[in-house]
Design a protein around this motif. Structure first.
Motif, PDB file in Angstrom:
ATOM      1  N   TYR A  17      46.397  38.238  24.279  1.00  0.00           N
ATOM      2  CA  TYR A  17      45.158  37.821  24.946  1.00  0.00           C
ATOM      3  C   TYR A  17      45.342  37.799  26.472  1.00  0.00           C
ATOM      4  O   TYR A  17      44.386  37.911  27.209  1.00  0.00           O
ATOM      5  N   ASP A  21      42.708  39.593  28.774  1.00  0.00           N
ATOM      6  CA  ASP A  21      42.044  38.839  29.847  1.00  0.00           C
ATOM      7  C   ASP A  21      42.056  39.666  31.144  1.00  0.00           C
ATOM      8  O   ASP A  21      41.033  39.765  31.835  1.00  0.00           O
ATOM      9  N   LYS A  24      39.577  42.653  30.782  1.00  0.00           N
ATOM     10  CA  LYS A  24      38.164  42.257  30.845  1.00  0.00           C
ATOM     11  C   LYS A  24      37.764  41.873  32.267  1.00  0.00           C
ATOM     12  O   LYS A  24      36.677  42.193  32.732  1.00  0.00           O
ATOM     13  N   ARG A  25      38.676  41.203  32.974  1.00  0.00           N
ATOM     14  CA  ARG A  25      38.372  40.846  34.370  1.00  0.00           C
ATOM     15  C   ARG A  25      38.362  42.084  35.249  1.00  0.00           C
ATOM     16  O   ARG A  25      37.539  42.203  36.164  1.00  0.00           O
ATOM     17  N   THR A 121      47.400  36.197  35.983  1.00  0.00           N
ATOM     18  CA  THR A 121      47.048  35.949  34.574  1.00  0.00           C
ATOM     19  C   THR A 121      46.216  34.675  34.436  1.00  0.00           C
ATOM     20  O   THR A 121      46.443  33.701  35.158  1.00  0.00           O
ATOM     21  N   GLY A 122      45.271  34.716  33.513  1.00  0.00           N
ATOM     22  CA  GLY A 122      44.425  33.550  33.269  1.00  0.00           C
ATOM     23  C   GLY A 122      45.255  32.319  32.915  1.00  0.00           C
ATOM     24  O   GLY A 122      46.298  32.444  32.270  1.00  0.00           O
ATOM     25  N   TYR A 125      46.846  31.697  29.579  1.00  0.00           N
ATOM     26  CA  TYR A 125      47.802  32.678  29.036  1.00  0.00           C
ATOM     27  C   TYR A 125      49.042  32.857  29.893  1.00  0.00           C
ATOM     28  O   TYR A 125      49.823  33.763  29.632  1.00  0.00           O
TER      29      TYR A 125
END
Ligand code: PNS
Length: 168
Positions: A17, A21, A24-25, A121-122, A125
């Motif tokens: 994920y 992430d 998608k960003r 990174t988000g 995560y």
């Protein structure tokens, strides 16, 4: 207007994920993202190259602006065959920085037309890596919420298969 394309290269053994992430960003910045899956002959991977590509394709269904491709050899050579001039990499923590800095610098010395763009990174995560995911899954721990469902299932199957192989 020129299409803005980024290449997101990696081993993706398996995709997490954290990777998704970033993708998608990145789609909010770029018109198209090419996920470039490396054939790493020197790295022992858990999943075959085909399995890694299929898991990514499955996880990214419904994202028409993402394509999944394979490359072997130098990333900078592969880039020449694309219309992208940006390499996208995720940065988790300071520990990633040295490796990423060296890689980006080497790539830049190979091709000055290409830039590496780092995305942090988000927060959910930052502790997730393919390596730790494999370790936890191999020891029977849960990786739900950290990898897509198809990947969690493939991990279970892979380690069950390995256990059967050890017994026989
Ligand atoms: O997910 P990873 O394993 O950190 O990805 C690393 C990868 C595949 C992006 C990197 O090893 C790579 O680009 N390999 C291709 C060989 C290459 O171009 N090496 C020169 C840069 S040092």
């Amino acid at each position: 207007m020129e299409e803005k394309v980024a290449v997101y290269p990696g081993s993706f053994d398996p995709i997490t994920y954290g990777h998704l992430d970033i993708i998608k960003r990145a789609l909010k910045i770029f018109d198209k993202v090419i996920v470039a899956v490396a054939h790493n002959y020197d790295k022992k991977s858990l999943f075959t190259h085909t399995e890694r590509v299929e898991m990514i394709q499955d996880a990214l269904k419904g994202h028409p602006n993402v394509t999944v491709e394979s490359f072997e050899g130098l990333l900078m050579e592969y880039m020449k065959g694309t219309n992208a001039r940006v390499v996208l990499r995720g940065l988790r923590a300071t520990s990633d920085f040295e490796y990423e800095y060296h890689m980006a610098s080497m790539n830049r010395s190979l091709n000055q037309e290409i830039d590496t763009l780092f995305m942090v990174t988000g927060k959910d995560y930052f502790f997730v890596s393919s390596r730790t995911i494999k370790e936890v899954a191999s020891l029977g721990g849960s990786v739900e919420g950290l990898v897509p469902k198809n990947v969690a299932q493939k991990l279970r199957e892979k380690f069950a298969q390995q256990k059967r192989g050890q017994k026989s």
